[in-house]
Enzyme design. Structure first.
Site, PDB file in Angstrom:
ATOM      1  N   CYS A  34     -19.012   8.566   7.260  1.00  0.00           N
ATOM      2  CA  CYS A  34     -18.912   9.389   8.076  1.00  0.00           C
ATOM      3  C   CYS A  34     -20.099  10.199   9.032  1.00  0.00           C
ATOM      4  CB  CYS A  34     -17.733  10.582   7.641  1.00  0.00           C
ATOM      5  SG  CYS A  34     -18.465  11.597   6.101  1.00  0.00           S
ATOM      6  N   GLY A  37      -6.304  13.401   8.821  1.00  0.00           N
ATOM      7  CA  GLY A  37      -6.576  14.843   8.793  1.00  0.00           C
ATOM      8  C   GLY A  37      -5.702  15.648   9.630  1.00  0.00           C
ATOM      9  N   GLU A  79     -12.417  17.031   6.184  1.00  0.00           N
ATOM     10  CA  GLU A  79     -13.760  16.514   6.260  1.00  0.00           C
ATOM     11  C   GLU A  79     -13.571  15.194   6.845  1.00  0.00           C
ATOM     12  OE1 GLU A  79     -16.582  14.492   6.439  1.00  0.00           O
ATOM     13  OE2 GLU A  79     -16.749  14.594   4.286  1.00  0.00           O
ATOM     14  N   GLY A 108     -11.687  11.678   5.219  1.00  0.00           N
ATOM     15  CA  GLY A 108     -11.068  10.540   5.951  1.00  0.00           C
ATOM     16  C   GLY A 108     -11.010  10.589   7.436  1.00  0.00           C
ATOM     17  N   SER A 109     -10.203   9.797   8.063  1.00  0.00           N
ATOM     18  CA  SER A 109     -10.025   9.755   9.357  1.00  0.00           C
ATOM     19  C   SER A 109      -9.583  10.945  10.086  1.00  0.00           C
ATOM     20  CB  SER A 109      -9.234   8.517   9.893  1.00  0.00           C
ATOM     21  OG  SER A 109      -7.784   8.731   9.505  1.00  0.00           O
TER      22      SER A 109
HETATM   23  C1  UN1 Z   1     -19.088  10.629   3.828  1.00  0.00           C
HETATM   24  O1  UN1 Z   1     -19.641   9.690   4.337  1.00  0.00           O
HETATM   25  O2  UN1 Z   1     -17.862  11.036   3.747  1.00  0.00           O
HETATM   26  O3  UN1 Z   1     -24.594  12.900   3.899  1.00  0.00           O
HETATM   27  C2  UN1 Z   1     -19.891  11.630   3.023  1.00  0.00           C
HETATM   28  C3  UN1 Z   1     -24.333  11.834   3.626  1.00  0.00           C
HETATM   29  C4  UN1 Z   1     -23.691  11.425   2.247  1.00  0.00           C
HETATM   30  C5  UN1 Z   1     -22.272  11.901   2.154  1.00  0.00           C
HETATM   31  C6  UN1 Z   1     -21.439  11.207   3.091  1.00  0.00           C
HETATM   32  N1  UN1 Z   1     -24.356  12.612   1.200  1.00  0.00           N
HETATM   33  O4  UN1 Z   1     -24.361  10.393   4.172  1.00  0.00           O
END
Ligand code: UN1
Length: 507
Positions: free
Chosen positions: A294, A243, A260, A238-239
């Site tokens: 992300c 985290g 993450e 998450g953000s």
């Molecule tokens: C995420 O945005 O938390 O690499 C995961 C990617 C995807 C996973 C993103 N397989 O864009």
């Protein structure tokens, strides 16, 4: 909405489950609204402290049995989950698309990531290897082994409402752990659906109750897990703000946190790039999932010689995007998750302008037929400077910043000059540049690609990043090791007790 019935979603759903039994909880009612059309899909009864306690107690006793199952046997359960996900791929992909707002193809793609991690975990269940070492003492054997940890708390975000849970739980399960999952309050139905799918497999195989806990609730339920000494590992996606809170709380009790968090991912486009690949990679990276991955591409660092050309090509590509109902396969871009996200998008555009940014593709909120939810926004592009505060910040929306560079060293410095460190890429056919980018003087991110964009990582690699991204690694490679505890074993089969370091202790 047949897919809701197929996935056992009813008007009111229980949000707390031990894996095979749904608990009566006394928490708030969380309503799920689709950003696609603004309609309420269903509601879920959230956890209260008492139901949380029941979940943890069940998980603890389940662990005592589950850890004794041979790892390949646990892998067989995960194999069957993979089969079940293949069976439910269509309705689950549709639900992901409808509840979260990503395009249907991306919804299916997310379920495919779940299937892939199941396959990976099945193989892994026969490969939880430790090393053997040579002892310095005669007739001694030394090796290391990995044992299950216990309860893994999983906190996941709305943008990958099902896949990120599966990366954690499938690995956790083959490792012999039991899991408690707190999904995002914005996508509770995706979690309810997954729990039903897993429950079918678990019941059939007499998996102990408590191996797969579901804890739907607000922020406080994540805090309960972070504070709870009975949960040795909390894996949170998450953000960065979230985290930091999880990391501090788990760290204060010396638990393990796998974080993450946010990214601020850039693609360097060299003058030696294959521009067709570069434009396509940048486009998908920037507008895929409406800029809510992300791994979304947020910055393009473009060589000055091709800057105007890239700008023109991108502007043209953006003009061809269709924005609308993500379940309609002709659309490329769906809505943002909710109106708060729309506000953050508008604020970021304003801030960029006030810092001197110039929009070459204007943003804005779409209105009218098909856009009634108020969550559809235009992907936009601004010319900016690397040091702008807004460029340093991760806004979860499709805003792309164009930055100019002269030398490759400068490009790498811009790429690395943000607080986050998740994903990065260079588009170049120049071997020297590509290798520099991948070297120790190059990208400081957890993911560094050549001639591939920043998003869409495969599950087989370790996924995660450095700096404010949190340092954790999930899914492939040896990410499984964080879900286990390592033990070093030394066995003496001699008739003496020789001490290490040559120490003598004679009586
Ligand atoms: C995420 O945005 O938390 O690499 C995961 C990617 C995807 C996973 C993103 N397989 O864009």
């Amino acid at each position: 909405m047949d897919f809701l019935k197929e996935l056992n979603i009813t008007d009111v759903n229980k949000g707390v489950s031990t894996g095979t039994a749904w608990l009566d909880a006394g928490g708030d009612v969380i309503e799920s609204f689709s950003p696609v059309d603004g309609k309420k899909i269903a509601s879920v009864i959230a956890a209260d402290r008492a139901s949380y306690e029941t979940l943890v107690t069940k998980a603890q006793s389940a662990f005592l049995e589950w850890r004794t199952w041979p790892a390949p046997k646990r892998g067989e359960i995960v194999r069957q989950i993979g089969e079940a996900l293949r069976k439910y791929k269509t309705p689950l992909g549709k639900l992901v698309s409808y509840e979260m707002g990503k395009s249907l193809q991306e919804g299916y793609g997310e379920v495919q990531e779940m299937i892939d991690i199941c396959d990976f975990a099945v193989g892994l269940s026969r490969q939880l290897h430790g090393l053997t070492m040579h002892s310095e003492r005669p007739a001694h054997r030394m090796y290391e082994q990995y044992h299950p940890l216990g309860i893994v708390g999983i906190i996941s975000a709305f943008n990958f409402p099902v896949a990120v849970w599966s990366w954690n739980s499938m690995l956790g399960w083959v490792c012999g752990d039991v899991c408690i999952w707190k999904p995002s309050e914005k996508t509770p139905l995706c979690a309810v659906a997954c729990q039903h799918i897993v429950a079918e497999v678990f019941e059939r195989n007499n998996v102990p109750e408590g191996v797969s806990g579901l804890l739907i609730g607000g922020r406080e339920s994540g805090e309960w897990m972070s504070q709870d000494g009975r949960i040795p590992l909390v894996s949170a996606t998450g953000s960065t703000r979230m985290g930091k809170a999880v990391g501090a709380t788990v760290g204060a009790r010396l638990g393990r946190a796998l974080l993450e968090l946010g990214g601020n991912n850039a693609i360097i486009i060299s003058k030696d790039a294959d521009l067709d690949i570069a434009i396509l990679g940048a486009l998908f990276g920037a507008v895929g999932t409406a800029g809510q991955r992300c791994t979304t591409t947020r910055r393009l660092i473009i060589h000055e010689d091709i800057y105007e050309d890239v700008k023109a090509k991108l502007t043209k590509a953006y003009s061809q995007l269709s924005i609308g109902d993500p379940l309609d396969q002709k659309n490329h871009v769906g809505p943002l998750i909710d109106k708060d996200a729309v506000r953050a998008y508008l604020d970021a555009i304003e801030q960029c302008k006030s810092e001197g940014g110039k929009f070459v593709v204007e943003g804005g909120v779409l209105e009218g037929a098909g856009y009634e939810s108020g969550c559809y926004v235009k992907p936009c592009i601004a010319e900016a400077q690397p040091a702008y505060k807004i460029v340093q910040h991760e806004t979860f929306a499709p805003i792309l910043y164009l930055l100019k560079y002269k030398t490759i060293e400068e490009a790498v410095a811009i790429q690395n000059g943000v607080p986050q460190g998740l994903s990065s890429a260079i588009m170049t056919l120049n071997l020297r540049e590509a290798e520099l980018f991948l070297s120790q003087q190059g990208s400081d991110c957890g993911i560094a690609n050549v001639n591939i964009g920043t998003s869409g990582a495969e599950i087989g690699g370790a996924f995660g990043g450095e700096k404010e991204t949190g340092g954790g690694r999930e899914s492939g490679s040896d990410a499984w090791k964080v879900y286990m505890r390592r033990q070093t074993n030394t066995i003496n089969y001699s008739t003496q007790l020789p001490l290490a370091q040559g120490i003598k202790f004679d009586l």
